[in-house]
Design a protein around this motif. Structure first.
Motif: not given
Length: 356
Positions: A33, A349, A353
């Protein structure tokens, strides 16, 4: 059977730490992320641990890492799924339940001549079942004897390693052996204790190969059978990699959500301690660090902490060396990440996604 050879480690022309990389540099790892990447070839070991309470994003984080490991690192993925929510793209799923045509065989032999064979498998399985079935020493000894008899019936002997390649017995053989000992009171008691295992039948059916990217869905099983099935699979994965020998690359990653279902598994301890040199990495996730053994925690270099229940704050802070205030301030899909001594806060993340 595991035959895949991991590609040579991708070298990075930079002095970046495992946690960050400049945007114009090539990515040689997995995005967690923000600008935080996990580089399994740059850290002390390829093992990871995720702690997060209900709704924190733990499952989405684990799935994201598994998906990216398969697509970006091109390594084999094995997922032991206790809740049935770990499905990712490109997988082969084996649902294990009463009506399934296939099962899991805890009697598959470790073919390592120095650390395997039917006798050692009998001892290993009896030690595992001792906890599940609350067996005394007499019943444990009897179970070892009966399991060894099952191997002998298949002409599999400890002193003949070539015989280990023959098809192993399963729990149907074990049930038959116990059923024939009607005059043995201990055997009758042991048969009654194992009646649920025999009734479900999952240990009496043929086991599919571990494969290139497999998910074993154990969500329909009761917890006691989940623990035995999960431990058997983890043990088989580790044994297969020992046979492949030492390597400097990463061959396979084993993912386990809700690690508490396995208890403090000896198989997971072995993987955490020795898996790295055989190219095997382990990622576990749980709602509390108390569900994960000290051996696994101490041998896991990469650690992610997502929001946890307030009752878990003191223990989580001590275990992962973050302040209680920092952990309490996290929102879902926010994580404190630790690579050894290096630490940072990121927004994960999630899997949803990353896939189309």
């Amino acid at each position: 059977m595991f035959t895949h050879q991991a590609p040579p480690p991708r070298r990075i022309k930079t002095t970046a730490t495992p946690t960050t990389m400049a945007k114009d540099e090539p990515v040689a790892g997995i995005l967690l992320g923000d600008s935080c990447y996990w580089h399994p070839d740059q850290v002390a070991n390829p093992h990871g641990c995720i702690i997060g309470g209900s709704g924190a994003g733990k499952t989405q984080t684990l799935k994201a890492i598994a998906h990216a490991s398969r697509t970006d690192l091109a390594v084999q993925i094995v997922v032991i799924d206790f809740h049935g929510d770990q499905a990712i793209e490109g997988e082969t799923c084996h649902p294990i339940h009463m009506e399934s045509p296939h099962g899991i065989n805890p009697l598959v032999i470790n073919l390592d001549r120095q650390g395997g064979g039917p006798n050692l498998k009998a001892i290993e399985l009896a030690m595992l079942l001792r906890k599940t079935l609350t067996m005394g020493p007499n019943q444990e000894g009897l179970l070892i004897e009966v399991i060894k008899d099952c191997y002998s019936e298949r002409r599999i002997f400890q002193e003949k390693p070539m015989s280990w390649l023959l098809e192993p017995p399963n729990f149907a053989d074990l049930k038959f052996k116990l059923d024939t000992r009607v005059e043995d009171k201990e055997a009758v008691k042991l048969r009654l204790k194992m009646s649920a295992m025999f009734e479900y039948g999952i240990f009496c059916k043929p086991q599919p190969p571990l494969g290139h990217h497999t998910r074993w869905d154990l969500s329909k099983l009761p917890p006691e059978l989940q623990a035995i099935a999960g431990d058997a699979l983890a043990s088989q994965v580790m044994n297969a990699h020992r046979l492949l020998g030492d390597t400097t690359g990463l061959r396979t990653l084993l993912f386990i959500d809700e690690a508490k279902e396995l208890g403090h598994s000896r198989a997971l301890d072995r993987i955490a301690a020795d898996g790295r040199k055989y190219g095997l990495g382990l990622w576990v996730a749980s709602q509390s660090s108390r569900h994960i053994s000290k051996d696994v925690l101490s041998n896991t270099f990469t650690k992610l902490v997502l929001p946890v229940d307030a009752s878990e704050l003191p223990l989580t802070a001590r275990t992962f060396r973050f302040s209680q205030e920092a952990i309490a301030a996290l929102n879902p899909l926010e994580s404190l990440v630790r690579f050894g001594k290096a630490a940072s806060k990121i927004s994960i993340t999630p899997y949803y996604q990353r896939c189309g």
